[in-house]
Design a protein around this motif. Sequence first.
Motif, mmCIF file in Angstrom:
data_model
loop_
_atom_site.group_PDB
_atom_site.id
_atom_site.type_symbol
_atom_site.label_atom_id
_atom_site.label_comp_id
_atom_site.label_asym_id
_atom_site.label_seq_id
_atom_site.Cartn_x
_atom_site.Cartn_y
_atom_site.Cartn_z
ATOM 1 N N THR A 46 0.854 -1.193 0.000
ATOM 2 C CA THR A 46 0.000 0.000 0.000
ATOM 3 C C THR A 46 0.888 1.240 0.000
ATOM 4 N N GLY A 72 0.920 5.669 0.174
ATOM 5 C CA GLY A 72 0.315 7.001 0.304
ATOM 6 C C GLY A 72 1.439 8.009 0.169
ATOM 7 N N GLU A 107 2.868 11.828 0.094
ATOM 8 C CA GLU A 107 2.642 13.240 0.371
ATOM 9 C C GLU A 107 3.441 14.039 -0.648
ATOM 10 N N GLU A 144 1.621 21.442 0.475
ATOM 11 C CA GLU A 144 1.618 19.975 0.383
ATOM 12 C C GLU A 144 0.208 19.439 0.162
ATOM 13 N N PRO A 151 -2.875 12.345 -0.497
ATOM 14 C CA PRO A 151 -4.091 11.554 -0.673
ATOM 15 C C PRO A 151 -4.143 10.445 0.369
ATOM 16 N N LEU A 152 -5.293 9.803 0.502
ATOM 17 C CA LEU A 152 -5.365 8.583 1.304
ATOM 18 C C LEU A 152 -4.588 7.493 0.581
ATOM 19 N N PHE A 153 -4.067 6.551 1.342
ATOM 20 C CA PHE A 153 -3.270 5.514 0.683
ATOM 21 C C PHE A 153 -4.148 4.545 -0.104
ATOM 22 N N ASN A 198 4.800 6.753 1.889
ATOM 23 C CA ASN A 198 4.324 5.907 2.993
ATOM 24 C C ASN A 198 3.983 4.544 2.437
ATOM 25 N N SER A 256 3.375 0.224 3.069
ATOM 26 C CA SER A 256 3.119 -0.910 3.952
ATOM 27 C C SER A 256 2.704 -2.111 3.115
ATOM 28 N N ASN A 302 -3.365 -4.936 7.751
ATOM 29 C CA ASN A 302 -2.074 -4.261 7.552
ATOM 30 C C ASN A 302 -0.975 -5.064 8.256
ATOM 31 N N ARG A 358 8.112 11.298 16.400
ATOM 32 C CA ARG A 358 8.442 11.350 14.982
ATOM 33 C C ARG A 358 9.878 11.794 14.825
ATOM 34 N N ARG A 382 3.386 1.702 9.372
ATOM 35 C CA ARG A 382 3.921 1.754 8.009
ATOM 36 C C ARG A 382 5.324 2.332 8.065
HETATM 37 P P1 ADP Z 1 2.207 13.116 7.953
HETATM 38 O O1 ADP Z 1 2.489 14.410 7.241
HETATM 39 O O2 ADP Z 1 1.858 13.287 9.373
HETATM 40 O O3 ADP Z 1 3.233 12.062 7.729
HETATM 41 P P2 ADP Z 1 -0.099 12.755 6.213
HETATM 42 O O4 ADP Z 1 -1.481 12.522 6.708
HETATM 43 O O5 ADP Z 1 0.186 14.016 5.499
HETATM 44 O O6 ADP Z 1 0.862 12.483 7.421
HETATM 45 O O7 ADP Z 1 0.281 11.569 5.222
HETATM 46 C C1 ADP Z 1 0.362 10.274 5.643
HETATM 47 C C2 ADP Z 1 0.200 9.405 4.436
HETATM 48 O O8 ADP Z 1 0.403 8.039 4.823
HETATM 49 C C3 ADP Z 1 -1.196 9.467 3.825
HETATM 50 O O9 ADP Z 1 -1.111 9.430 2.438
HETATM 51 C C4 ADP Z 1 -1.808 8.202 4.381
HETATM 52 O O10 ADP Z 1 -2.906 7.718 3.631
HETATM 53 C C5 ADP Z 1 -0.625 7.257 4.288
HETATM 54 N N1 ADP Z 1 -0.801 5.998 5.001
HETATM 55 C C6 ADP Z 1 -1.439 5.767 6.167
HETATM 56 N N2 ADP Z 1 -1.470 4.442 6.435
HETATM 57 C C7 ADP Z 1 -0.836 3.796 5.416
HETATM 58 C C8 ADP Z 1 -0.550 2.449 5.087
HETATM 59 N N3 ADP Z 1 -0.929 1.453 5.852
HETATM 60 N N4 ADP Z 1 0.120 2.203 3.937
HETATM 61 C C9 ADP Z 1 0.508 3.190 3.148
HETATM 62 N N5 ADP Z 1 0.277 4.472 3.405
HETATM 63 C C10 ADP Z 1 -0.394 4.796 4.518
#
Ligand code: ADP
Length: 739
Positions: free
Chosen positions: A230, A232, A234, A312, A315-317, A363, A365, A373, A474, A486
């Motif tokens: 998976t 995601g 940024e 920035e 999207p959702l992953f 991101n 996983s 997951n 972090r 992840r």
């Molecule tokens: P941050 O800036 O705090 O790191 P964001 O919300 O901007 O967080 O981005 C986190 C990203 O990680 C998003 O795209 C989210 O969908 C993605 N993400 C969360 N869980 C997973 C996963 N299991 N696998 C891949 N990506 C993930």
Amino acid sequence: MSRTIAYLDTPNQQKPSRARTEMYNTMRSDDVQRDAMATFGDNYGALTFAGENARRRLGPHALEQLERTVQHGEPLNEAIANEVATAMKDWAIENGCTHYCHWFQPLTGSTAEKHDSFLNLDHNGQPLAEFSGDALICGEPDASSFPSGGVRDTWEARGYTAWDPTSPAFIMRNGGERTLCIPTAFVSWTGESLDLKTPLLRSNDAISKQAMRVLRLFGNDAGVRHVYTTLGCEQEYFLIDEDLAAMRPDLAMCGRTVMGAQPPKGHQLDDHYFGSIPPDVQAFMGDAEERLYELGIPAKTRHNEVAPRQFELAPLFERANVASDHQQLIMNVLKRAARRNGFTCLLHEKPFAGINGTGKHNNWSMSTDTGHNLLSPGKRGGSNLQFLTFVCAVVRALDLHADILRGSIASAGNDHRLGANEAPPAILSMYTGEELQAMLDKLATGETAAFDSKTELDLGSTVMPTLERHAGDRNRTSPFAFIGNRFEFRAVGGQAPVAWPNTVLNTAVAESIDFIATAIEAAVAEGETKGSIEASATSVLGDVLKQHRRVIFNGDNYTEAWHAEAEQRGLPILRGTADALPAFRGDDVAEMFDSYGVMSTRELNARIDVLIEMYCTTVTIEANTMMQMADRMVRPAAVRYCTELAESVATMATAGASCTAVASDLNQLISVMDVLATRQGALRAAIDHNVGDNDAHASHVQNTLIPAMDAVRLACDDIESIVPVDLWPMPSYTDMLFG
Ligand code: ADP
Ligand code: MG
């Protein structure tokens, strides 16, 4: 108009016009009331052939078959393909399309499309709209103009695009035109892949096959048919006034400034990060998001980034293959929306020297097709050996393959970023956070520990709720960090296609899962831990950690001390692209990609050759742009000011006055101009230096051409800080970032 920029008074320059943007913004706020239900209900995915759009048009049998292909990778037969093609065509035509295209990702790193209309003629010569299963499944673009890294000669032109049914077809709007785009893989006539999608898909299969073995070992494979990675991403970006950007040849040609004196203010005050979003930027974001929603791309987060004019979008992953296609589309949509809103969107890793650059946090996983997951430690706080098995596989992969993972993110642009005090360094290490670290430490001594996923955070005020605190803090400085469920590969470049680094990451991890699964299987079958999966896994993972934990580093990656320590630990330090890409040339590396069916040695070498060539070409274009700007903009401006100063000195002398300050300004300017001329000579020689061999050319670029550019830049920036703003022929950093 809010901008008061000195050079606007200069004759013969086009004045930046914000009127269009302002008009557009007013229009948007008056006429377009965004309605959440309309946006997420009716609009979401409206321009994709997926979900309701596919369900409404396909018969139950075709739908089921398509679903099986998408979910479980089963092949689609010809009759079904024909039904899907016809349904897709009808849907596309109803939505205003006249053309379709096979949309693919050649090795250039961008996307390619060749449009065909639905037009056909019947036997009476009458026009009709037609789209067959054959045309859906396979296209035949001329492959000769795409880089193949020697896989094909120029005359060997035949290439095929093959439909990827797992990534939804979509309609791309371009002004008033609409085109049905079909995501495809791109292969040569010989069957060798010429694109970025094919190896990514294969690497996903490699992960799936190996991860399934681990699930079986722990008895968690019931109902699971496939494991997916998976993703995601940024995406950071800069938004610059379009009219200002148009006045800079470097931004137009290279996407970055090759010169520019530092403004007095950068991001020292940290007053931009998460600040309130300017209204014109928010209008742009809304516009871009609407387009993304139509395309079924789940844009979730938007905010100001650290640098001025930097923002920035995340999207959702999604499943990696779809997320990777969507990532390409996000970059495209951002650029187009910027143009519609009077901006230029810069995705380059380092558009402005001395100002934070642009990355893409990847991101990543692994998940079962039942939605579990595999990198989630679970809420029960149990020891969760299966989770630790996957984590240890990533630790081992990162340690064994740090060099090629570094190579997977190497590019001319990213070299400016990695190592600067804003981005992860060029040394790959892993941040685990305290809690996971504690578990791994125990594991290395043969014990297992629970993962306390969350604790409470008392804010000390009765009116405030008690918050749940995540297990680990972090670490923004780490290139590869564990984020609770992840890993975040933070060193990926802003304009990079994510398919390539994920292909390398997936393959390296697949190999380590294979290694660990094989060792656990052997330990279960024989030896001291015979019969016990827990004891066997604990023993194998302990050994893996002892051998590979040197890659874990939870400190500050930005410090000099870390560089020294990393060297001591024996971690590879590959500062530039010319150092990093040759890491892929090792026999063991080729053997790994080949044995997991991801890339043949020829396919791998082709990619590395193309990447090295792109690196050299990119820097050479930048160097030539710099030469032109120095010749046609910087020096003429300097000469004009010299003349002005010389005339002042002469006039003063005639009047019987003398001003040493003016004379000294004149002399200083003349001496910098001389320095510039000498350095330009060296730069010209470096550009013209002919180096035959690909790898040797890259070394020349890194070690001679780039330093020669740095020297010319310094002289240009010195001149900029002397020449008055009304004579300076291009927008300055201050104009672009703070205007
Ligand atoms: P941050 O800036 O705090 O790191 P964001 O919300 O901007 O967080 O981005 C986190 C990203 O990680 C998003 O795209 C989210 O969908 C993605 N993400 C969360 N869980 C997973 C996963 N299991 N696998 C891949 N990506 C993930
Ligand atoms: Mg993040």
